[in-house]
Write an enzyme that holds these catalytic residues in place. Structure first.
Site, PDB file in Angstrom:
ATOM      1  N   GLN A 115       0.831  -1.207   0.000  1.00  0.00           N
ATOM      2  CA  GLN A 115       0.000   0.000   0.000  1.00  0.00           C
ATOM      3  C   GLN A 115       0.862   1.252   0.000  1.00  0.00           C
ATOM      4  OE1 GLN A 115      -3.653   0.347   2.536  1.00  0.00           O
ATOM      5  NE2 GLN A 115      -2.451   1.856   3.646  1.00  0.00           N
ATOM      6  N   GLY A 116       0.731   2.083  -1.011  1.00  0.00           N
ATOM      7  CA  GLY A 116       1.498   3.320  -1.117  1.00  0.00           C
ATOM      8  C   GLY A 116       0.673   4.533  -0.739  1.00  0.00           C
ATOM      9  N   TYR A 117       0.467   4.714   0.557  1.00  0.00           N
ATOM     10  CA  TYR A 117      -0.318   5.852   1.055  1.00  0.00           C
ATOM     11  C   TYR A 117       0.569   6.874   1.776  1.00  0.00           C
ATOM     12  CZ  TYR A 117      -5.154   4.223   0.233  1.00  0.00           C
ATOM     13  OH  TYR A 117      -6.352   3.866  -0.310  1.00  0.00           O
ATOM     14  N   SER A 118       1.064   6.488   2.972  1.00  0.00           N
ATOM     15  CA  SER A 118       1.763   7.449   3.831  1.00  0.00           C
ATOM     16  C   SER A 118       3.047   7.957   3.200  1.00  0.00           C
ATOM     17  CB  SER A 118       2.092   6.800   5.178  1.00  0.00           C
ATOM     18  OG  SER A 118       0.923   6.483   5.890  1.00  0.00           O
ATOM     19  N   SER A 150       4.342  -1.674   4.401  1.00  0.00           N
ATOM     20  CA  SER A 150       4.475  -3.079   4.782  1.00  0.00           C
ATOM     21  C   SER A 150       4.621  -3.964   3.549  1.00  0.00           C
ATOM     22  CB  SER A 150       3.246  -3.526   5.580  1.00  0.00           C
ATOM     23  OG  SER A 150       3.070  -2.729   6.729  1.00  0.00           O
ATOM     24  N   GLU A 234     -10.450  -1.809   5.780  1.00  0.00           N
ATOM     25  CA  GLU A 234      -9.223  -2.197   6.469  1.00  0.00           C
ATOM     26  C   GLU A 234      -9.478  -2.884   7.795  1.00  0.00           C
ATOM     27  OE1 GLU A 234      -4.827  -0.267   7.238  1.00  0.00           O
ATOM     28  OE2 GLU A 234      -6.533   1.055   7.032  1.00  0.00           O
ATOM     29  N   SER A 360      -3.303   7.888  13.701  1.00  0.00           N
ATOM     30  CA  SER A 360      -3.007   8.134  15.110  1.00  0.00           C
ATOM     31  C   SER A 360      -4.292   8.279  15.926  1.00  0.00           C
ATOM     32  CB  SER A 360      -2.158   9.401  15.259  1.00  0.00           C
ATOM     33  OG  SER A 360      -2.929  10.543  14.924  1.00  0.00           O
TER      34      SER A 360
END
Length: 384
Positions: A115-118, A150, A234, A360
């Site tokens: 997953q390429g989000y953050s 991850s 998710e 968070s």
């Protein structure tokens, strides 16, 4: 809300347990294990749309599968991101061609995803994404950096949230791209070493990586809508499997407390009982959510707040009941070799990040305040 297991669910659970007992201990590498799961039809049980090589299962049967898997000696999953995040998103937003291309490969355990989000500066505030995807002749040229990714070192593909409209701000001008990871010289993966000494996450650098035009999910500029839809998938059945692991960790802490005599302290006993009671509440909340409305506002945020704080407190309790010995490493440790942690030490150090990653605690509380309680929105600065 009634959430019970019928006789057919118990029969299904027995089939799952027997298969795992027969195959999990013989598993070789993690990729081979994914192929074995796919060949037996165990991938994609929760997909709302069949016909892509997966067997179908009811919600209660999906829970039974997740719980039995967590209890077994089966290897950690490498394909869960493709199965539980990408696939439901493609089913909801993908084209017929995208579904036909990617879903069978996920169901067979043949292609792994990350997953390429953050990004640095765009983690909990995902709308700050700066990775750019510039149009070219047959697709896009992707340039930027993702972090906390991850399984990037194992993945064949990455779904990337990138900015396709130059000058756009916040959630505008974003697109959801499917990017192949096998692009030497254009994609670099760097492991991130954690306090535990392991590297569960990675940095990913895109330097002109290519994404094909037909691999934009939901259409150009609709990335925010697709990305938020994915985050809704998710935290589903998998949270119940996660709680099986939590129960095993709690049992280990209780045994340590008894062995060290810490359980004789009434304050420690009270904390152990509270951990047990809160774990039961988390299970009931997860079952309530699964059995309730399909799009219950704020439910994923409530679940994340519950388990993140609980797990962090369990890590603190794990070292407390061990006493001073919890701060001592193995006797044969040397500066020339990586240190090794025991279970309690690993739990304490790894759980420090629980209230940060995956959104968070502050962000989850803001979501609940704004979307569930209807409180005034938090100022985000100037938006376009």
């Amino acid at each position: 809300m009634e959430f019970g297991f019928a006789p057919e669910d118990d029969a299904f659970r027995g089939e799952v347990r027997a298969w795992l007992d027969a195959h999990a201990t013989a598993a070789a590498g993690r990729r081979d294990w994914e192929r074995a799961l796919g060949a037996a039809g165990w991938i994609g049980l929760g997909w709302a749309e069949g016909g892509y090589g997966n067997r179908t299962a009811t919600l209660t049967q999906q829970v039974a599968w997740a719980e039995e898997y967590a209890r077994s000696a089966a290897p950690p999953r490498s394909g869960h991101i493709g199965e539980n995040l990408l696939a439901p998103t493609l089913i909801a937003h993908g084209s017929a061609e995208q579904k036909a291309r990617f879903l069978p490969a996920v169901a067979a355990g043949e292609e792994l995803w990350c997953q390429g989000y953050s990004e640095p500066g765009a983690g909990s505030d995902l709308a700050g994404v700066r990775t750019a995807a510039v149009p070219e002749a047959d697709g896009y040229r992707v340039t930027g950096q993702k972090i906390w990714t991850s399984l990037a070192h194992e993945a064949d593909w990455c779904f990337v949230l990138a900015r396709t409209e130059p000058g756009s701000r916040r959630h505008h001008g974003l697109s959801f791209l499917l990017v192949p990871m096998d692009q030497p010289g254009r994609i670099e993966v760097r492991p991130i070493r954690q306090m535990t000494g392991t590297s569960d996450f990675n940095e990913v650098f895109f330097d002109g990586a290519h994404a094909r035009a037909e691999h934009v999910v939901g259409g150009e500029g609709n990335g925010w809508r697709v990305a938020m839809s994915l985050l809704g998938f998710e935290r589903g059945v998998s949270t119940l499997a996660q709680q099986i692991g939590f129960a095993e960790e709690l049992g280990r802490v209780v045994r340590d407390a008894v062995a060290t005599g810490a359980a004789d302290d009434p304050l420690v006993r009270a904390r152990l009982v509270r951990q047990w009671a809160e774990l039961r509440v988390m299970r009931w909340n997860a079952l309530r959510t699964l059995g309730g409305p399909a799009a219950e506002p704020g439910a994923p945020s409530v679940a994340k707040l519950l388990w993140a704080g609980w797990h962090q407190r369990l890590g603190e309790l794990a070292v407390l009941v061990r006493g001073a010995g919890a701060s001592i490493g193995p006797a044969d440790w040397s500066a020339a070799a990586p240190y090794e942690l025991d279970a309690a030490q690993h739990l304490f150090l790894f759980s420090r990040a629980d209230t940060v990653y995956g959104g968070s605690d502050q962000v989850q509380r803001t979501i609940i305040a704004e979307r569930v309680l209807g409180l005034p929105r938090e100022p985000k600065g100037v938006e376009s």
